[in-house]
Design a protein around this motif. Sequence first.
Motif, PDB file in Angstrom:
ATOM      1  N   ALA A   1      -5.650   2.575  -2.357  1.00 12.95           N
ATOM      2  CA  ALA A   1      -4.392   3.238  -2.690  1.00 12.95           C
ATOM      3  C   ALA A   1      -4.281   3.458  -4.194  1.00 12.95           C
ATOM      4  CB  ALA A   1      -3.214   2.407  -2.180  1.00 12.95           C
TER       5      ALA A   1
ATOM      6  N   GLU B   1       1.171   4.335  -2.809  1.00 11.63           N
ATOM      7  CA  GLU B   1       0.929   5.721  -2.408  1.00 11.63           C
ATOM      8  C   GLU B   1       2.107   6.624  -2.737  1.00 11.63           C
ATOM      9  OE1 GLU B   1      -2.082   4.931   1.385  1.00 11.63           O
ATOM     10  OE2 GLU B   1       0.081   5.157   1.726  1.00 11.63           O
ATOM     11  N   GLU B   2       3.321   6.081  -2.703  1.00 11.09           N
ATOM     12  CA  GLU B   2       4.528   6.887  -2.914  1.00 11.09           C
ATOM     13  C   GLU B   2       5.056   6.831  -4.337  1.00 11.09           C
ATOM     14  OE1 GLU B   2       7.144   5.194  -0.056  1.00 11.09           O
ATOM     15  OE2 GLU B   2       5.906   5.801   1.670  1.00 11.09           O
TER      16      GLU B   2
ATOM     17  N   GLU C   1      -7.800  -2.324   0.731  1.00  9.63           N
ATOM     18  CA  GLU C   1      -6.812  -1.288   1.054  1.00  9.63           C
ATOM     19  C   GLU C   1      -5.914  -0.980  -0.137  1.00  9.63           C
ATOM     20  OE1 GLU C   1      -5.331  -1.860   5.478  1.00  9.63           O
ATOM     21  OE2 GLU C   1      -5.768  -3.806   4.542  1.00  9.63           O
TER      22      GLU C   1
ATOM     23  N   VAL D   1       0.839  -1.203   0.000  1.00  9.06           N
ATOM     24  CA  VAL D   1       0.000   0.000   0.000  1.00  9.06           C
ATOM     25  C   VAL D   1       0.871   1.249   0.000  1.00  9.06           C
ATOM     26  CG1 VAL D   1      -1.702   1.316   1.327  1.00  9.06           C
ATOM     27  CG2 VAL D   1      -1.933  -1.170   1.119  1.00  9.06           C
ATOM     28  N   ALA D   2       1.903   1.272   0.841  1.00  6.78           N
ATOM     29  CA  ALA D   2       2.795   2.428   0.918  1.00  6.78           C
ATOM     30  C   ALA D   2       3.523   2.652  -0.407  1.00  6.78           C
ATOM     31  CB  ALA D   2       3.801   2.240   2.046  1.00  6.78           C
TER      32      ALA D   2
ATOM     33  N   THR E   1      -6.450   6.460  -5.097  1.00  4.95           N
ATOM     34  CA  THR E   1      -6.147   7.772  -4.517  1.00  4.95           C
ATOM     35  C   THR E   1      -4.703   8.225  -4.707  1.00  4.95           C
ATOM     36  OG1 THR E   1      -5.671   6.760  -2.354  1.00  4.95           O
ATOM     37  CG2 THR E   1      -7.940   7.490  -2.771  1.00  4.95           C
ATOM     38  N   THR E   2      -3.820   7.341  -5.134  1.00  8.79           N
ATOM     39  CA  THR E   2      -2.424   7.719  -5.304  1.00  8.79           C
ATOM     40  C   THR E   2      -2.264   8.866  -6.301  1.00  8.79           C
ATOM     41  OG1 THR E   2      -0.216   6.936  -5.930  1.00  8.79           O
ATOM     42  CG2 THR E   2      -2.077   5.968  -7.099  1.00  8.79           C
ATOM     43  N   ARG E   3      -1.237   9.663  -6.071  1.00  8.58           N
ATOM     44  CA  ARG E   3      -0.913  10.733  -7.020  1.00  8.58           C
ATOM     45  C   ARG E   3      -0.129  10.209  -8.217  1.00  8.58           C
ATOM     46  NH1 ARG E   3       0.896  15.907  -3.178  1.00  8.58           N
ATOM     47  NH2 ARG E   3      -1.097  16.080  -2.054  1.00  8.58           N
TER      48      ARG E   3
END
Length: 333
Positions: free
Chosen positions: A226, A198-199, A222, A194-195, A229-231
């Motif tokens: 991600a 996101e990154e 989850e 997930v991290a 919603t991630t950029r």
Amino acid sequence: MTSARSNPDVRPARTPHGPRIVALGGGHGLSANLGALRLMSERLTAIVTVADDGGSSGRLRDELGVLPPGDLRMALAALCEENEWGRTWRDVLQHRFVSDGDLDRHAVGNLLIAAVWDILGDTVDGLDWVGRLLGARGRVLPMASVPLTIEADVREEGGGVGIVTGQSHVAVAPGRIEQVRLVPADPPACPDSVAAVEEADWVVLGPGSWFTSVMPHLLVPELAMALHTTRARRCVTLNLAAEAGETEGLTATDHLTVLHQHAPQLRVDVVLADPSSVEDVEQLTRVAGAMGARTVMRQVRVGDGSPRHDTLRLAAAYRDVFDDVLGDVPARG
């Protein structure tokens, strides 16, 4: 105090370069993708499906209660260093025993990964340790923290809809797959995965077995959140051909439509396809546009015309995608 500058035996750590790329999938499709993406960046993370229930992986999953290690093993092998050390360990990892006993068809890498998990008691730490042993250029993570089961609604030839359970059965089920689900329906995602999403700067979905390797990532709540919603920018890389059984009869546009049906709110920035594998470019462009994506056509197939990605061609295509060089190229006559 001795500094790194004054001591030739102490070298400062080198900062990895390239965009932060996350590739999602499993099996041979993800391995082919990683072979190309590793040429684009040293900041590469593979997030791998954990629903395999057949062969060596399925046996270890059932006997030891661990995540099926096979797709994770293949991703690690794809990231091995291209030197004698890396190539040797890649061959060791992929080696399968042939015997009349219990070791028959077990992959050495599956046993190694399961052993490290047993010793360390931590799935992610275990994969990181194996990656360091191999000199892997990138990181390999599971998409979920528990083994998963894939369940599919399959429309049979007579028109009825049956339920097929298990990745190995879904992959060869006769009929057209209409919907896939995970059991359990709300599995815990791997926090590191997930991290990573996101990154990331780029997230790449596909190529690979569409229903059993690509789609499952969108079904882990989850991880799906991600991905929504991630950029990061999102690239969907389409397969070169339909697979017998799993996606038999599906066009390139059908693959994208299925993805949209399973994740209708997912925004996609780029759809990458080989022009020789697209039956109707205008139709594909319309469906991609509905997801917010531009289509990028590049010749990424090997020269003999078989449905296999050429590593260097695929890497060049990704360079164009990441650099926003989005003009199409014509198919060869």
